[in-house]
Write a protein that holds these residues in place. Structure first.
Motif, PDB file in Angstrom:
ATOM      1  N   MET A  79       0.827  -1.204   0.000  1.00 24.05           N
ATOM      2  CA  MET A  79       0.000   0.000   0.000  1.00 24.05           C
ATOM      3  C   MET A  79       0.853   1.241   0.000  1.00 24.05           C
ATOM      4  SD  MET A  79      -2.656  -0.821   2.974  1.00 24.05           S
ATOM      5  CE  MET A  79      -4.079  -1.856   2.657  1.00 24.05           C
ATOM      6  N   GLY A  80       0.331   2.289  -0.656  1.00 20.34           N
ATOM      7  CA  GLY A  80       0.893   3.606  -0.435  1.00 20.34           C
ATOM      8  C   GLY A  80      -0.068   4.346   0.468  1.00 20.34           C
ATOM      9  N   LEU A  81       0.460   4.965   1.533  1.00 17.01           N
ATOM     10  CA  LEU A  81      -0.415   5.693   2.451  1.00 17.01           C
ATOM     11  C   LEU A  81      -0.135   7.184   2.338  1.00 17.01           C
ATOM     12  CD1 LEU A  81      -0.172   3.477   5.679  1.00 17.01           C
ATOM     13  CD2 LEU A  81      -1.844   3.369   3.833  1.00 17.01           C
ATOM     14  N   ILE A  82      -1.205   7.963   2.271  1.00 16.80           N
ATOM     15  CA  ILE A  82      -1.042   9.412   2.143  1.00 16.80           C
ATOM     16  C   ILE A  82      -1.951  10.089   3.166  1.00 16.80           C
ATOM     17  CG2 ILE A  82      -1.394  11.372   0.606  1.00 16.80           C
ATOM     18  CD1 ILE A  82      -0.969   9.190  -1.672  1.00 16.80           C
ATOM     19  N   GLU A 117      13.129   9.022 -10.041  1.00 20.36           N
ATOM     20  CA  GLU A 117      12.917   9.933 -11.167  1.00 20.36           C
ATOM     21  C   GLU A 117      11.580   9.670 -11.830  1.00 20.36           C
ATOM     22  OE1 GLU A 117      16.452   9.568 -13.490  1.00 20.36           O
ATOM     23  OE2 GLU A 117      17.565  10.953 -12.180  1.00 20.36           O
ATOM     24  N   GLY A 118      11.235   8.398 -11.937  1.00 24.43           N
ATOM     25  CA  GLY A 118       9.944   8.037 -12.523  1.00 24.43           C
ATOM     26  C   GLY A 118       8.789   8.639 -11.746  1.00 24.43           C
ATOM     27  N   SER A 119       8.827   8.501 -10.413  1.00 28.16           N
ATOM     28  CA  SER A 119       7.662   8.968  -9.667  1.00 28.16           C
ATOM     29  C   SER A 119       7.645  10.488  -9.569  1.00 28.16           C
ATOM     30  CB  SER A 119       7.592   8.303  -8.293  1.00 28.16           C
ATOM     31  OG  SER A 119       8.662   8.697  -7.496  1.00 28.16           O
ATOM     32  N   LEU A 120       8.830  11.116  -9.552  1.00 27.05           N
ATOM     33  CA  LEU A 120       8.847  12.588  -9.594  1.00 27.05           C
ATOM     34  C   LEU A 120       8.255  13.073 -10.917  1.00 27.05           C
ATOM     35  CD1 LEU A 120      12.257  13.682  -8.044  1.00 27.05           C
ATOM     36  CD2 LEU A 120       9.975  14.396  -7.326  1.00 27.05           C
ATOM     37  N   ASN A 121       8.518  12.343 -11.942  1.00 29.55           N
ATOM     38  CA  ASN A 121       7.984  12.667 -13.253  1.00 29.55           C
ATOM     39  C   ASN A 121       6.450  12.593 -13.258  1.00 29.55           C
ATOM     40  OD1 ASN A 121       8.392  13.486 -15.798  1.00 29.55           O
ATOM     41  ND2 ASN A 121       8.729  11.430 -16.651  1.00 29.55           N
ATOM     42  N   VAL A 122       5.945  11.537 -12.607  1.00 31.13           N
ATOM     43  CA  VAL A 122       4.490  11.369 -12.542  1.00 31.13           C
ATOM     44  C   VAL A 122       3.832  12.567 -11.865  1.00 31.13           C
ATOM     45  CG1 VAL A 122       2.639   9.998 -11.517  1.00 31.13           C
ATOM     46  CG2 VAL A 122       4.556   8.855 -12.616  1.00 31.13           C
ATOM     47  N   VAL A 123       4.420  13.054 -10.783  1.00 32.07           N
ATOM     48  CA  VAL A 123       3.789  14.181 -10.080  1.00 32.07           C
ATOM     49  C   VAL A 123       4.244  15.527 -10.648  1.00 32.07           C
ATOM     50  CG1 VAL A 123       3.557  12.845  -7.963  1.00 32.07           C
ATOM     51  CG2 VAL A 123       5.553  14.323  -8.258  1.00 32.07           C
ATOM     52  N   GLY A 124       5.057  15.487 -11.653  1.00 37.61           N
ATOM     53  CA  GLY A 124       5.455  16.709 -12.353  1.00 37.61           C
ATOM     54  C   GLY A 124       6.403  17.609 -11.573  1.00 37.61           C
ATOM     55  N   LEU A 125       7.259  17.004 -10.743  1.00 35.72           N
ATOM     56  CA  LEU A 125       8.177  17.840  -9.954  1.00 35.72           C
ATOM     57  C   LEU A 125       9.638  17.418 -10.140  1.00 35.72           C
ATOM     58  CD1 LEU A 125       6.273  18.354  -6.574  1.00 35.72           C
ATOM     59  CD2 LEU A 125       6.687  20.036  -8.370  1.00 35.72           C
ATOM     60  N   SER A 126       9.956  16.924 -11.326  1.00 38.37           N
ATOM     61  CA  SER A 126      11.329  16.477 -11.571  1.00 38.37           C
ATOM     62  C   SER A 126      12.345  17.573 -11.277  1.00 38.37           C
ATOM     63  CB  SER A 126      11.490  16.050 -13.028  1.00 38.37           C
ATOM     64  OG  SER A 126      10.617  14.998 -13.304  1.00 38.37           O
ATOM     65  N   HIS A 127      11.966  18.817 -11.538  1.00 40.03           N
ATOM     66  CA  HIS A 127      12.917  19.918 -11.356  1.00 40.03           C
ATOM     67  C   HIS A 127      13.153  20.254  -9.891  1.00 40.03           C
ATOM     68  CE1 HIS A 127       8.853  21.433 -11.396  1.00 40.03           C
ATOM     69  NE2 HIS A 127       9.265  22.545 -10.791  1.00 40.03           N
ATOM     70  N   LYS A 128      12.406  19.630  -8.981  1.00 39.83           N
ATOM     71  CA  LYS A 128      12.571  19.948  -7.563  1.00 39.83           C
ATOM     72  C   LYS A 128      13.406  18.898  -6.821  1.00 39.83           C
ATOM     73  CE  LYS A 128       9.797  23.591  -7.179  1.00 39.83           C
ATOM     74  NZ  LYS A 128      10.206  24.892  -6.625  1.00 39.83           N
ATOM     75  N   LEU A 136       9.450  24.019  -0.156  1.00 42.79           N
ATOM     76  CA  LEU A 136       8.334  23.602  -1.006  1.00 42.79           C
ATOM     77  C   LEU A 136       7.031  24.231  -0.521  1.00 42.79           C
ATOM     78  CD1 LEU A 136       9.101  19.775  -1.161  1.00 42.79           C
ATOM     79  CD2 LEU A 136       9.632  21.471  -2.908  1.00 42.79           C
ATOM     80  N   SER A 137       6.117  24.453  -1.466  1.00 45.19           N
ATOM     81  CA  SER A 137       4.779  24.926  -1.083  1.00 45.19           C
ATOM     82  C   SER A 137       3.978  23.719  -0.588  1.00 45.19           C
ATOM     83  CB  SER A 137       4.089  25.532  -2.292  1.00 45.19           C
ATOM     84  OG  SER A 137       3.717  24.512  -3.192  1.00 45.19           O
ATOM     85  N   GLY A 138       2.819  24.024   0.032  1.00 47.39           N
ATOM     86  CA  GLY A 138       1.980  22.937   0.552  1.00 47.39           C
ATOM     87  C   GLY A 138       1.591  21.950  -0.528  1.00 47.39           C
ATOM     88  N   GLY A 139       1.197  22.484  -1.682  1.00 46.06           N
ATOM     89  CA  GLY A 139       0.789  21.614  -2.784  1.00 46.06           C
ATOM     90  C   GLY A 139       1.941  20.741  -3.261  1.00 46.06           C
ATOM     91  N   GLU A 140       3.121  21.364  -3.347  1.00 42.59           N
ATOM     92  CA  GLU A 140       4.303  20.592  -3.782  1.00 42.59           C
ATOM     93  C   GLU A 140       4.642  19.500  -2.780  1.00 42.59           C
ATOM     94  OE1 GLU A 140       6.660  24.045  -6.345  1.00 42.59           O
ATOM     95  OE2 GLU A 140       6.945  23.883  -4.177  1.00 42.59           O
ATOM     96  N   LYS A 141       4.542  19.853  -1.488  1.00 42.65           N
ATOM     97  CA  LYS A 141       4.821  18.842  -0.464  1.00 42.65           C
ATOM     98  C   LYS A 141       3.900  17.638  -0.651  1.00 42.65           C
ATOM     99  CE  LYS A 141       6.666  21.413   3.390  1.00 42.65           C
ATOM    100  NZ  LYS A 141       6.239  22.345   4.435  1.00 42.65           N
ATOM    101  N   GLN A 142       2.631  17.925  -0.861  1.00 41.88           N
ATOM    102  CA  GLN A 142       1.702  16.800  -1.016  1.00 41.88           C
ATOM    103  C   GLN A 142       2.033  15.981  -2.259  1.00 41.88           C
ATOM    104  OE1 GLN A 142       0.238  14.375   0.264  1.00 41.88           O
ATOM    105  NE2 GLN A 142      -1.254  15.599   1.409  1.00 41.88           N
ATOM    106  N   ARG A 143       2.462  16.658  -3.322  1.00 39.29           N
ATOM    107  CA  ARG A 143       2.867  15.913  -4.516  1.00 39.29           C
ATOM    108  C   ARG A 143       4.067  15.014  -4.222  1.00 39.29           C
ATOM    109  NH1 ARG A 143       1.271  18.045  -9.658  1.00 39.29           N
ATOM    110  NH2 ARG A 143      -0.471  19.447  -9.251  1.00 39.29           N
ATOM    111  N   ILE A 144       4.997  15.557  -3.433  1.00 40.25           N
ATOM    112  CA  ILE A 144       6.149  14.738  -3.067  1.00 40.25           C
ATOM    113  C   ILE A 144       5.690  13.546  -2.225  1.00 40.25           C
ATOM    114  CG2 ILE A 144       8.358  14.692  -1.847  1.00 40.25           C
ATOM    115  CD1 ILE A 144       8.313  16.369  -4.407  1.00 40.25           C
ATOM    116  N   GLY A 145       4.724  13.830  -1.330  1.00 43.55           N
ATOM    117  CA  GLY A 145       4.169  12.738  -0.530  1.00 43.55           C
ATOM    118  C   GLY A 145       3.578  11.655  -1.418  1.00 43.55           C
ATOM    119  N   ILE A 146       2.893  12.102  -2.464  1.00 43.12           N
ATOM    120  CA  ILE A 146       2.285  11.137  -3.391  1.00 43.12           C
ATOM    121  C   ILE A 146       3.378  10.379  -4.148  1.00 43.12           C
ATOM    122  CG2 ILE A 146       0.835  10.904  -5.433  1.00 43.12           C
ATOM    123  CD1 ILE A 146      -0.755  13.346  -4.333  1.00 43.12           C
TER     124      ILE A 146
END
Ligand code: ATP
Ligand code: MG
Lengths: 232, 298
Positions: A79-82, A117-128, A136-146
């Motif tokens: 499982m992935g937990l968020i 790199e694959g999962s950063l790509n999925v959430v669109g934050l490869s550059h971070k 990071l902003s709140g939204g970015e943090k959650q993307r990283i969490g995902i």
């Protein structure tokens, strides 16, 4: 993938928090779990990732009766937990935060690089990748969490109020991201939320009221079909 | 999902040691406190072991002789007892020293005049046997024969008995001190590792949510305990063996302390035992903390 049969949960003697739940979530389905505060959403989630025991009934995940599992780790590995708060380690950059769990499971550096790199790509934050969490902003943090929760490619994703800390625009983006992940990677997903706008995403919505299912709408075949192929 | 292979296991093991190292770095000077207390405990414990083993040896060597005394209660029928004891074939000679003779000797020794009516001494049989090896079996047989009427059997020379009571006191306090130090080590080890666990709470929660195996989560703390155990054992065993070698290489010292010096084969057994004790003790105490302080499945 997730099956509940007559699931009951009481924290104390006389009060049912979850009452007689029957539910079937097939492989690859994305489900929103809505309901008022105190309806029992988090409780149901905790039962699914085995942080809480249930009073009676049966819970099968991937055909496994989870009450038979000795400890939760076997289950949680699938499982992935968020959560609302994203526990990022403040002294590691984004890349290493996502890699942390892979290192703990003994992945090789090559595999780590490829997967992160694959999962950063999925959430669109490869550059971070090299940024520290406090930048990071709140939204970015959650993307990283995902990104971190999908990096091990688990078949199931459970999210409890993933947008609780976010503004409406960012919340919707996160839901959209979940939908994309569901379409691309085919994970079974349960997302608990207050946000009524999840209707817009045209996915199955289950409403809990006082621990019982008060509504379970699956979008019609046509609209499911439409949502899968509409360019969001 | 990630499958587990041998290579992965190996890398996880490496990570465990790295995490343990980080835990040690985090504990800083507490490491030294733990190790020095454990070293003191082990050294005292080792000395006690050595002393008790070597005392047994001198007691045996000094005590192995062919004469001993049997004190019989005043009320008993001496003749019949002597007759029965006489049936033991290893006995060469029985000499009677009556209660009155004993009393006279005691008064002479004390240089005092006391009325005979105060004489509460037993009658004594001084027994000679054929071979010093038979002393214990004969004593046991006499105990059976005399039964109720026996007051005491004295078969060790005075000096040994005195040393023995000194030894008992020494060992009592030694064990007491090493137990106290052991408890101190346990408590400090517990707290140190608990501090590390607290400082890593975020990481542990994360690992717990991600379903990482229990041994990976708890491993680093047990390795930290193992490290303390190995260091302390190594230091205390090295110190003890150095002192032992020093004394052995110096003839005078070796003579004076001969009654405290075990044979080298026995000494090395003691050292091994000590090493094991330190390692097991330390590992156990850190295992104990992880069981108490790390809550998984929540
Ligand atoms: N550990 C607990 N012990 C006792 N009662 C609890 C416990 N956890 C939750 N409850 C109760 O169970 C009920 C359901 O709680 P739960 O957290 O599942 O609601 P929720 O739907 O997630 O609410 P919210 O939208 O506010 O997060 C509530 O009445 C709550 O008080
Ligand atoms: Mg909740």
């Amino acid at each position: 993938m997730i099956e509940l049969y007559r699931l009951n949960k009481k924290y104390n003697e006389n009060e049912f928090v979850l009452k007689d739940l029957n539910l079937h979530i097939p492989i690859g389905q994305m489900v929103f779990l809505i309901g008022e505060s105190g309806a029992g959403k988090s409780t149901l989630m905790k039962i699914l990732y085995k942080a809480e025991n249930f009073t009676s009934g049966r819970v099968l995940i991937g055909r496994v009766d989870i009450s038979r599992l000795q400890d939760s780790s076997q289950l949680r590995r699938r499982m992935g937990l968020i959560f609302q708060d994203v526990p990022l380690l403040p002294y590691l950059n984004v890349f290493d935060n996502i890699a942390y769990i892979l290192r703990a499971s003994g992945a090789s550096e090559r595999e780590i690089k490829y997967r992160v790199e694959g999962s950063l790509n999925v959430v669109g934050l490869s550059h971070k990748a090299n940024d520290m969490p406090n930048h990071l902003s709140g939204g970015e943090k959650q993307r990283i969490g995902i990104a971190r929760s999908i990096v091990t490619n688990p078949p199931i994703l459970l999210a409890d109020e993933p947008t609780g800390n976010l503004d409406p625009v960012n919340s919707l983006r996160i839901f959209q991201l979940f939908k994309e992940i569901n379409q691309k990677l085919g994970m079974t997903m349960v997302i608990a939320t207050h946000d009524p706008r999840v209707h817009q995403l045209k996915k199955r919505i289950i409403q809990l009221t006082n621990g019982q299912i008060s509504m379970d709408t699956e979008p019609s075949n046509l609209s499911t079909f439409g949502s899968n192929y509409s360019p969001n | 999902m990630i499958r587990t292979t041998h290579m992965r296991r190996f890398r996880m093991l490496t990570r465990i040691f790295i995490e343990a190292g980080l835990g040690l770095l985090h504990s800083r000077w507490l490491n030294f406190v733990i190790i020095s207390i454990l070293v003191s405990a082990l050294i005292i414990f080792g000395l006690m072991l050595t002393i008790s083993v070597s005392f047994k040896n001198i007691a045996n060597s000094l005590g192995s002789k062919t004469e001993f005394s049997v004190h019989i209660k005043d009320t008993s029928n001496m003749d019949s007892i002597i007759q029965r004891i006489n049936s033991i074939k290893e006995i060469r000679q029985i000499r009677v020293s009556s209660k009155e003779q004993n009393w006279k000797r005691l008064l002479k020794h004390l240089d005092m005049q006391i009325d005979d009516s105060f004489n509460k001494l037993p009658n004594t049989l001084v027994i000679n046997i054929d071979n010093s090896n038979n002393i214990m079996p004969v004593i046991n047989k006499i105990k059976q024969i005399v039964g109720e009427d026996l007051e005491e059997i004295e078969h060790l020379p005075e000096i040994v008995r005195k040393l023995q009571s000194v030894k008992n006191i020494l060992i009592f306090f030694g064990i007491l001190i090493s137990m106290l130090l052991g408890i101190a080590t346990f408590v400090i080890n517990f707290n140190t590792i608990e501090l590390v666990i607290r400082s890593r709470k975020q990481e542990l929660d994360l690992l717990n949510f991600m379903g990482v195996t229990e041994w990976y989560i708890k491993g680093p703390f047990i390795v930290q305990g193992l490290f303390y155990g190995i260091c302390s054992s190594a230091v205390s065993c090295a110190l003890l063996s150095m002192v032992y070698q020093l004394i052995r290489n110096n003839k005078d010292a070796a003579n004076i302390l001969s009654f405290l010096m075990p044979k080298s084969s026995i000494f090395w057994q003691i050292i091994c035992l000590l090493f094991l004790t330190g390692v097991v003790f330390s590992c156990f105490s850190s295992y104990w903390v992880t069981e108490r302080k790390i809550r998984l499945n929540s």
